[in-house]
Design a protein around this motif. Sequence first.
Motif, PDB file in Angstrom:
ATOM      1  N   LYS A  38       0.853  -1.180   0.000  1.00 53.05           N
ATOM      2  CA  LYS A  38       0.000   0.000   0.000  1.00 53.05           C
ATOM      3  C   LYS A  38       0.892   1.234   0.000  1.00 53.05           C
ATOM      4  N   GLU A 225      -8.195   2.705 -10.761  1.00 56.83           N
ATOM      5  CA  GLU A 225      -7.230   2.951  -9.691  1.00 56.83           C
ATOM      6  C   GLU A 225      -7.844   3.936  -8.703  1.00 56.83           C
ATOM      7  N   CYS A 229      -7.458   2.545  -2.243  1.00 55.50           N
ATOM      8  CA  CYS A 229      -6.793   1.250  -2.435  1.00 55.50           C
ATOM      9  C   CYS A 229      -5.311   1.433  -2.744  1.00 55.50           C
ATOM     10  N   SER A 231      -3.909   3.548  -4.801  1.00 56.08           N
ATOM     11  CA  SER A 231      -3.741   3.722  -6.249  1.00 56.08           C
ATOM     12  C   SER A 231      -3.734   2.400  -7.015  1.00 56.08           C
ATOM     13  N   ARG A 232      -4.349   1.394  -6.439  1.00 53.80           N
ATOM     14  CA  ARG A 232      -4.503   0.124  -7.141  1.00 53.80           C
ATOM     15  C   ARG A 232      -5.968  -0.066  -7.511  1.00 53.80           C
ATOM     16  N   ARG A 233      -6.200  -0.987  -8.424  1.00 58.29           N
ATOM     17  CA  ARG A 233      -7.573  -1.315  -8.801  1.00 58.29           C
ATOM     18  C   ARG A 233      -8.115  -2.361  -7.837  1.00 58.29           C
ATOM     19  N   ASP A 236      -7.623  -5.910  -8.927  1.00 53.10           N
ATOM     20  CA  ASP A 236      -6.277  -6.480  -8.816  1.00 53.10           C
ATOM     21  C   ASP A 236      -6.015  -7.020  -7.422  1.00 53.10           C
TER      22      ASP A 236
END
Length: 307
Positions: A38, A225, A229, A231-233, A236
């Motif tokens: 993270k 994104e 999270c 900057s994550r999806r 994913d």
Amino acid sequence: ILMKLQFKEQDFQIDAVDGVVKCFEGQTLKTNRFTLEKTNEILRKAREQAKGIATLEYDVEELIGYRNSAIQITDSQVFENIVGVQREHYLIENQKIDTVKGANIGYNFTIEMETGTGKTYTYIRTMYELNKKYGWSKFIIIVPSIAIREGVFKTFELTQNHFQEIFGHKISPFIYNSSSPQDIETFASDGRISVMVINTQAFNSAKLDKSGTLKNQTSNRIYRELDHCGSRRPIDIISQTRPIIIIDEPQSVGREGSETLKSIENFQPLLTLRYSATHAEEYNKIYRLDALDAYNRKLVKKIQVKG
């Protein structure tokens, strides 16, 4: 005065649960961890502002995530297990393992249960048994409508104490909400049985290219994104857990070759369990409790044929 519901163990439900568990006989009990990174939010924004700079160091928080361990037994062992279960339940035996065309969603299993015979109870208990026997702890229940989603969630609430008495712990599921993506991180980082309930509209409206990249940025948030999270999806994070997919009423969720079924690929499921009274397509059927069986067992009052 509080009314407490009493749940009686039904042989046919236990048989359906055992059928799924026996398909993986030989699999070892294992817990599988992975690193769930993270990015520190403040430094992430600084990185965004400094895109022109060649290098920029930023902090990364490392969280431990839990995923379902891979299936260790071979295809031939799974096939032998399937045929063994089919013989036990007097079903037509497979000549080979059935696969879903146009969607890579792991092994697929059909469990046919007549409406009103405790289908939701059965697959909740299956989660407990798969966790106890093999250590698998990540499950996603896919439903075709909000009404069914709410009904499933209610069943979890009603059966919590019952399953606590049997297995010694409770499952606390959550309903996927695009405005609460932090639930996804909790789903991945919790070492206990984690269950997400999601309706098809929440993930099948996105248009992806062949590489899985979102074509339309205004589309579904599960593919975008998000700051919450790191900057994550969300998709994913979910896919890293290799969840077991449970499809409630698969004939309504998506038929072979449909966009919805193809979208399930993005979860990278370990395997897929299909529960319904009226399957449009069947794959590796391991249990059947049809209308006649239910009537003969006095589980339903009558059978009505609709012309």
